[in-house]
Design an enzyme around this catalytic site. Structure first.
Site: not given
Length: 258
Positions: A70, A215
């Site tokens: 993400d 992430h």
């Protein structure tokens, strides 16, 4: 999760504390509101269309798992792409617009060119459940348009920031041809720079048909990826994108998958 920019990491200490707490409780909050969140598992989707095409890995038989990242691209994304290319591992990237897509357009193109799934994580990472319908549409459509301009293909998947979604988000996602993808495994890499800890958290929680949330903008995450890949391969997992995980079924716009 904190707003994914270097500036915020240096100056937004108060916001970081609030956001970390919010991210950790995101799915609980989503379930505790007026909307009853119904999600669909990958195995359910695969059973819906036995005649459809699927990728090089048949997840009806193989032990599949999906790596998702993400809030990129970031300064760490090039190194991550190098690792994935060397290991021949496809991933799904849920990209952010402001200060990410517009800062690293060449990495967006590279993700698509190297066979990864490029998906939508909104333009500014605002909680969609706190926006009016026009605001939700703007967050998603602006990101869609920019990814399409860079890659030649509009995203079909999106991940709502912090996993927060509701009926209005479902409706607008359906209008825009987007399916919502949550996760089943999180390393909470926004809370630590310890790559070994990130690796352990992923490995402890992973199982067949898992969707792993990471992430690539945080310092400890990319260094953890080789160890995650090596150990999961040793356990017999095959790495796939989210669409490959669902094949031969297909994600439906407006539906939520986890």
């Amino acid at each position: 999760m904190p707003s994914p920019t270097r500036k915020t990491k240096k100056t937004g200490t108060t916001f970081r504390a609030v956001a970390v707490t919010a991210a950790a409780a995101a799915l609980t909050l989503a379930l505790s509101g007026c909307t009853r969140l119904e999600t669909t598992s990958p195995s359910t989707v695969r059973a819906t269309d036995a005649q459809a095409r699927f990728g090089t890995v048949d997840c009806r038989r193989a032990r599949c798992i999906a790596l998702t990242f993400d809030a990129g691209p970031s300064e760490h994304s090039a190194r991550l792409l190098d690792i994935l290319k060397e290991e021949r591992v496809p991933a799904t990237f849920f990209l952010m617009g402001r200060r990410h897509i517009d800062r690293y357009p060449e990495l967006v193109r590279r993700m698509a060119d190297e066979g990864h799934e490029v998906a939508n994580h909104t333009w500014t990472h605002r909680r969609l459940t706190e926006l009016e319908p026009d605001g939700i549409r703007e967050e998603l459509e602006r990101t869609n348009a920019e990814i399409a301009r860079l890659t030649g293909r509009r995203p079909t998947l999106m991940r709502p920031p912090q996993g927060r979604t509701d009926d209005t988000v479902h409706r607008i996602s359906r209008e825009l041809g987007l399916s919502e993808v949550l996760w089943s495994v999180t390393a909470k890499d926004y809370t630590t720079t310890d790559s070994d800890l990130i690796t352990r958290r992923v490995l402890d929680r992973s199982s067949r048909d898992g969707i792993i949330l990471l992430h690539d903008l945080y310092d400890g995450t990319v260094p953890a990826v080789p160890g995650v890949i090596a150990e999961l391969r040793k356990r017999g997992y095959a790495f796939v994108t989210v669409p490959q995980l669902l094949a031969p079924g297909k994600a439906e716009p407006g539906a939520v998958y986890r």
